[in-house]
Design a protein around this motif. Structure first.
Motif, mmCIF file in Angstrom:
data_model
loop_
_atom_site.group_PDB
_atom_site.id
_atom_site.type_symbol
_atom_site.label_atom_id
_atom_site.label_comp_id
_atom_site.label_asym_id
_atom_site.label_seq_id
_atom_site.Cartn_x
_atom_site.Cartn_y
_atom_site.Cartn_z
ATOM 1 N N UNK A 153 2.285 0.557 -16.172
ATOM 2 C CA UNK A 153 0.405 1.168 -16.236
ATOM 3 C C UNK A 153 -0.232 0.784 -14.502
ATOM 4 N N UNK A 154 0.565 -0.294 -13.125
ATOM 5 C CA UNK A 154 0.085 0.237 -11.895
ATOM 6 C C UNK A 154 -0.337 2.004 -10.914
ATOM 7 N N UNK A 155 1.232 2.367 -12.190
ATOM 8 C CA UNK A 155 1.493 3.337 -11.016
ATOM 9 C C UNK A 155 0.425 4.895 -11.452
ATOM 10 N N UNK A 156 0.359 4.799 -12.669
ATOM 11 C CA UNK A 156 -0.729 5.609 -13.252
ATOM 12 C C UNK A 156 -2.667 4.888 -13.679
ATOM 13 N N UNK A 157 -2.599 3.389 -12.795
ATOM 14 C CA UNK A 157 -3.779 2.856 -13.182
ATOM 15 C C UNK A 157 -4.541 1.534 -12.389
ATOM 16 N N UNK A 158 -4.836 2.002 -11.521
ATOM 17 C CA UNK A 158 -5.195 1.139 -10.731
ATOM 18 C C UNK A 158 -6.445 0.270 -10.832
ATOM 19 N N UNK A 159 -5.894 -0.759 -11.325
ATOM 20 C CA UNK A 159 -7.947 -1.900 -11.624
ATOM 21 C C UNK A 159 -7.590 -2.654 -12.401
ATOM 22 N N UNK A 160 -8.888 -2.875 -12.998
ATOM 23 C CA UNK A 160 -9.283 -4.394 -14.267
ATOM 24 C C UNK A 160 -8.561 -3.697 -15.279
ATOM 25 N N UNK A 161 -8.240 -1.940 -15.891
ATOM 26 C CA UNK A 161 -8.129 -1.850 -16.955
ATOM 27 C C UNK A 161 -6.250 -3.171 -16.932
ATOM 28 N N UNK A 162 -6.090 -1.989 -15.947
ATOM 29 C CA UNK A 162 -3.734 -2.885 -15.936
ATOM 30 C C UNK A 162 -4.243 -4.363 -16.528
ATOM 31 N N UNK A 163 -4.684 -5.051 -15.447
ATOM 32 C CA UNK A 163 -5.176 -6.405 -15.545
ATOM 33 C C UNK A 163 -5.907 -6.980 -17.115
ATOM 34 N N UNK A 164 -6.159 -6.133 -17.535
ATOM 35 C CA UNK A 164 -6.937 -6.358 -19.341
ATOM 36 C C UNK A 164 -4.993 -5.242 -20.175
ATOM 37 N N UNK A 165 -4.502 -4.615 -19.557
ATOM 38 C CA UNK A 165 -3.231 -4.067 -20.406
ATOM 39 C C UNK A 165 -2.693 -5.291 -20.150
ATOM 40 N N UNK A 166 -1.755 -6.002 -19.580
ATOM 41 C CA UNK A 166 -0.590 -6.477 -19.266
ATOM 42 C C UNK A 166 -1.032 -7.347 -19.558
ATOM 43 N N UNK A 167 -2.163 -8.552 -19.546
ATOM 44 C CA UNK A 167 -2.979 -9.428 -20.741
ATOM 45 C C UNK A 167 -2.243 -9.572 -22.771
#
Length: 91
Positions: free
Chosen positions: A39-53
Motif C-alpha cells: 500500500x505504501x508503494x502504491x499510494x501514500x496518504x491517508x488512504x493507506x492508513x485507512x486500509x491498514x486499519x
C-alpha cells in the motif's frame, strides 16, 4: 494407558494448539507487513492508513475467531478424554 503415555499425548496436543496460535499470529503479522508495504508503494496518504486499519481490524477479528475455534476444540477434546479415563475401582 500409562501415565507417561498420557503426558506424551497431552504434550503433543498442547504443542499443536500453541503452534496453531503462534502460526496464526505470525501469519497475521506477515500479511499485515506485506500489505502495508504494498500500500505504501502504491499510494501514500491517508488512504493507506485507512486500509491498514481495515486490514488490522479484519486480521484481529479473524484471529479471534480462530482462537475461539481452538478453545472449543480443546474443550471438546478434554471432555472426550475425561469420558475415556477409566473410573477407579473400589478395592
Amino acid at each position: 494407558m500409562s501415565q507417561s503415555e498420557s503426558r506424551f499425548g497431552d504434550g503433543v496436543f498442547l504443542g499443536l494448539v500453541v503452534g496453531g496460535i503462534l502460526g496464526g499470529v505470525l501469519g497475521v503479522l506477515f500479511v499485515n507487513r506485506s500489505q502495508s508495504s504494498a500500500n505504501n508503494s502504491e499510494n501514500l496518504g491517508t488512504e493507506t492508513s485507512t486500509n491498514t486499519d481495515q486490514v488490522l481490524d479484519d486480521a484481529k477479528r479473524s484471529l479471534e475467531e480462530k482462537i475461539t475455534q481452538l478453545n472449543d476444540a480443546i474443550e471438546s477434546a478434554r471432555e472426550r478424554l475425561i469420558n475415556l479415563e477409566p473410573k477407579p475401582s473400589d478395592e
